[in-house]
Write an enzyme that holds these catalytic residues in place. Sequence first.
Site, short mmCIF file in Angstrom:
data_model
loop_
_atom_site.label_atom_id
_atom_site.label_comp_id
_atom_site.label_asym_id
_atom_site.label_seq_id
_atom_site.Cartn_x
_atom_site.Cartn_y
_atom_site.Cartn_z
N ASP A 7 -64.67 -14.80 -31.58
CA ASP A 7 -66.00 -14.92 -31.18
C ASP A 7 -66.90 -13.35 -30.93
O ASP A 7 -66.53 -12.65 -30.27
CB ASP A 7 -65.29 -14.66 -29.60
CG ASP A 7 -66.45 -14.53 -28.75
OD1 ASP A 7 -67.41 -14.68 -28.92
OD2 ASP A 7 -65.92 -14.15 -26.96
N THR A 11 -72.56 -8.13 -27.10
CA THR A 11 -71.90 -6.42 -27.25
C THR A 11 -69.83 -5.69 -27.52
O THR A 11 -70.03 -5.15 -27.90
CB THR A 11 -71.76 -6.01 -25.39
OG1 THR A 11 -70.79 -6.55 -24.92
CG2 THR A 11 -73.43 -5.72 -24.84
N TYR A 95 -79.10 -29.56 -22.59
CA TYR A 95 -80.19 -29.49 -22.82
C TYR A 95 -80.82 -30.11 -23.79
O TYR A 95 -80.90 -30.97 -24.42
CB TYR A 95 -79.73 -28.15 -23.49
CG TYR A 95 -80.05 -26.89 -22.46
CD1 TYR A 95 -79.22 -26.76 -21.48
CD2 TYR A 95 -79.97 -26.00 -22.91
CE1 TYR A 95 -79.49 -25.51 -20.87
CE2 TYR A 95 -80.17 -24.20 -22.66
CZ TYR A 95 -79.38 -24.08 -21.70
OH TYR A 95 -79.22 -22.99 -20.48
N ASP A 104 -71.04 -19.95 -27.13
CA ASP A 104 -69.98 -19.53 -25.65
C ASP A 104 -70.08 -20.82 -24.70
O ASP A 104 -68.85 -21.37 -24.51
CB ASP A 104 -69.89 -17.94 -25.20
CG ASP A 104 -71.66 -17.78 -24.35
OD1 ASP A 104 -72.98 -18.46 -25.12
OD2 ASP A 104 -72.28 -17.41 -24.39
#
Length: 244
Positions: A7, A11, A95, A104
């Site tokens: 994943d 950051t 969407y 994610d």
Amino acid sequence: MKSLWLDIGNTRLKYWITENQQIIEHAAELHLQSPADLLLGLIQHFKHQGLHRIGISSVLDTENNQRIQQILKWLEIPVIFAKVHTEYAGLQCGYDVPSQLGIDRWLQVLAVAEEKENYCIIGCGTALTIDLTKGKQHLGGYILPNLYLQRDALIQNTKGIKIPDSAFDNLNPGNNTVDAVHHGILLGLISTIENIMQQSPKKLLLTGGDASLFAKFLQKYQPTVETDLLLKGLQQYIAHYPKD
């Protein structure tokens, strides 16, 4: 069979090694804007694990993902990058342009969406993400700055007030500026979630680093906290991936 699951966020890089669906190793590290370099440092470790395949959720751009793929070629095993689809494993994306939905969020929805249930899935990470489902239809969602982003934004525009890393511990009116800031931000996010939950019956599911904190203030909705929700979604994705 051993599998590696990655994943790769903005950051942080997280990985799991599983064997027969059981997690046997898990780690998360800050990648300091250079996830490929961090992965390069892990590759020898992965080389000795006897892995058979790799599933990846990555929010990086195409160039960085290609670099990740080049590094993983050294392991000489199949590598699959998860993508958002208009429809996948029966789940319909809410969407208008599916590729604009974060991978994610898509995987977290894929992990739990089922025919006869409605969900509110909240990712309590760098941003607070809210996704809604009705059966196998993803309805779209909301993205808000998380607790710390909101606090940092306030600090930048407030001279002479230093906000320490104290706990967001309750929703009472603050009796000093520090508490007023923390409790006000927390109240705003909790109120948003409650507003959404009150619109129609649905199950509340929380994931991400601050999931347990939010769960404490949302007990009347009987929230479920899922620590490895993205991993479950990634496993679902690979399970339905077309075989060559």
